[in-house]
Every structure is written in C-alpha cells, then in structure tokens.
Design a protein around this motif. Structure first.
Motif, mmCIF file in Angstrom:
data_model
loop_
_atom_site.group_PDB
_atom_site.id
_atom_site.type_symbol
_atom_site.label_atom_id
_atom_site.label_comp_id
_atom_site.label_asym_id
_atom_site.label_seq_id
_atom_site.Cartn_x
_atom_site.Cartn_y
_atom_site.Cartn_z
ATOM 1 N N ALA A 22 5.610 50.631 35.233
ATOM 2 C CA ALA A 22 6.991 51.077 35.401
ATOM 3 C C ALA A 22 7.827 50.575 34.237
ATOM 4 O O ALA A 22 7.524 49.539 33.641
ATOM 5 N N THR A 28 16.971 44.734 36.269
ATOM 6 C CA THR A 28 16.361 45.388 37.436
ATOM 7 C C THR A 28 15.688 44.332 38.300
ATOM 8 O O THR A 28 14.882 43.548 37.812
ATOM 9 N N THR A 37 13.117 53.104 42.333
ATOM 10 C CA THR A 37 12.246 53.753 41.350
ATOM 11 C C THR A 37 10.963 54.244 42.008
ATOM 12 O O THR A 37 10.523 55.371 41.773
#
Ligand code: FES
Ligand code: FES
Length: 163
Positions: A22, A28, A37
């Motif tokens: 990712a 984040t 996500t």
C-alpha cells in the motif's frame, strides 16, 4: 532532505495471511489504512487517541491500538485484524465464546476485545485471571460491565468462570 508528513512511501506487509502492499503517507495511521484504503471495516474507531481499544489489531503477535500506529510502521510486519478471524457461518472459537457468554451488546468494543484476547491466547493458552485482566485492561466497554467479557475469555481458553 527532510521528510514531509505528506510524502508517500510503499509498504509491504502480510495482512490476515495475504501479502499486501500500500501507498501511505507519514500521517496515515494503520486504522485509516485498514478502514479507508483497504475497506476493512471490522476494526473500529472509538476515541482515536489510544484510550478505548476499539481499534485493536495484532502486529507481529502484539495487540496494538491502530489509531496511534503510523501505517508506515506496518512495513515488513505481520498484521491480523478481526476481518481475518472467522466467517459468519464459521466463527473463530473466541468469537463463539463471546456470543455464547453474552458479551456482545452494542458490539462496538467487541472486535478490539477479541483481538486483545487472541493476542493473549496466542502467547499463553492458559492465562490466569490477572493475565486476562491485564490483557483486556485497555479495552473499554460501555455496555456489559465486563463480567460477561471476562467469562468469555475464560471460556475461550477452556476454563469456566467459577463465580
Ligand atoms: S480508537 Fe484507538 S484506542 Fe480508541
Ligand atoms: S458491547 Fe457496547 S461498548 Fe461493549
């Protein structure tokens, strides 16, 4: 050159037994990565500041609050979330124990409590009462008063509660 929180980096990790990668930025959190996500909504957000345990996941065998953990720190780690634990038709034994012992009311705390319980039982299959209390002490429940939760953890490790 100084790194910026908005700079993105690619992380590689194992999530519920599957290799994943990712793009994440420095700001984040693991919780946002999972829910926003990766669309894994089983991990809940309660307080967002490390106080309630609703967001508990397991990273390399340890129960952690995903709301405080930078997603970048999942790089090269093994991650387990409630989403990988059982199916609706075939619950994990810990989930079964929570259902059978009436430990689920609104259910908001349940995923976090189950992950804390799993981390405990993976490390110690026969925890004593103090170890159980310590393991779930970071998971707040507004509904149940904890008695049923405690009984569920005891049942999950094969012990009936005596009182
Ligand atoms: S949402 Fe992470 S500890 Fe409350
Ligand atoms: S069952 Fe509602 S917060 Fe625990």
């Amino acid at each position: 050159m100084k790194a910026n929180l908005s700079d993105s980096t690619t992380i590689h990790f194992v999530l519920n037994g599957t290799e994943r990668h990712a793009e994440v930025t420095g700001d984040t959190t693991a919780l946002r990565l999972l829910r926003d996500t990766l669309n894994l909504k089983g991990t809940k957000e309660g307080c967002g500041i490390g106080e309630c345990g609703a967001c508990t996941i397991i990273v390399d065998g340890l129960a952690v609050n995903s709301c405080l953990l930078p997603a970048a720190q999942l790089d090269e780690r093994e991650v387990q979330t409630i989403d990988g634990l059982g199916q609706k038709e075939q619950l994990h034994p810990i989930q079964e124990a929570f259902v059978e012992n009436h430990a689920v009311q609104c259910g908001y705390c349940t995923p976090g409590l189950i992950m804390s319980t799993k981390a405990l039982l993976d490390e110690n299959a026969a925890p004593d009462d103090d170890a159980i209390k310590a393991a779930i002490s970071g998971n707040l429940c507004r509904c149940t008063g904890y008695h049923h939760i405690f009984a569920s953890v005891k049942a999950a490790c094969g012990n009936k509660e005596e009182n």
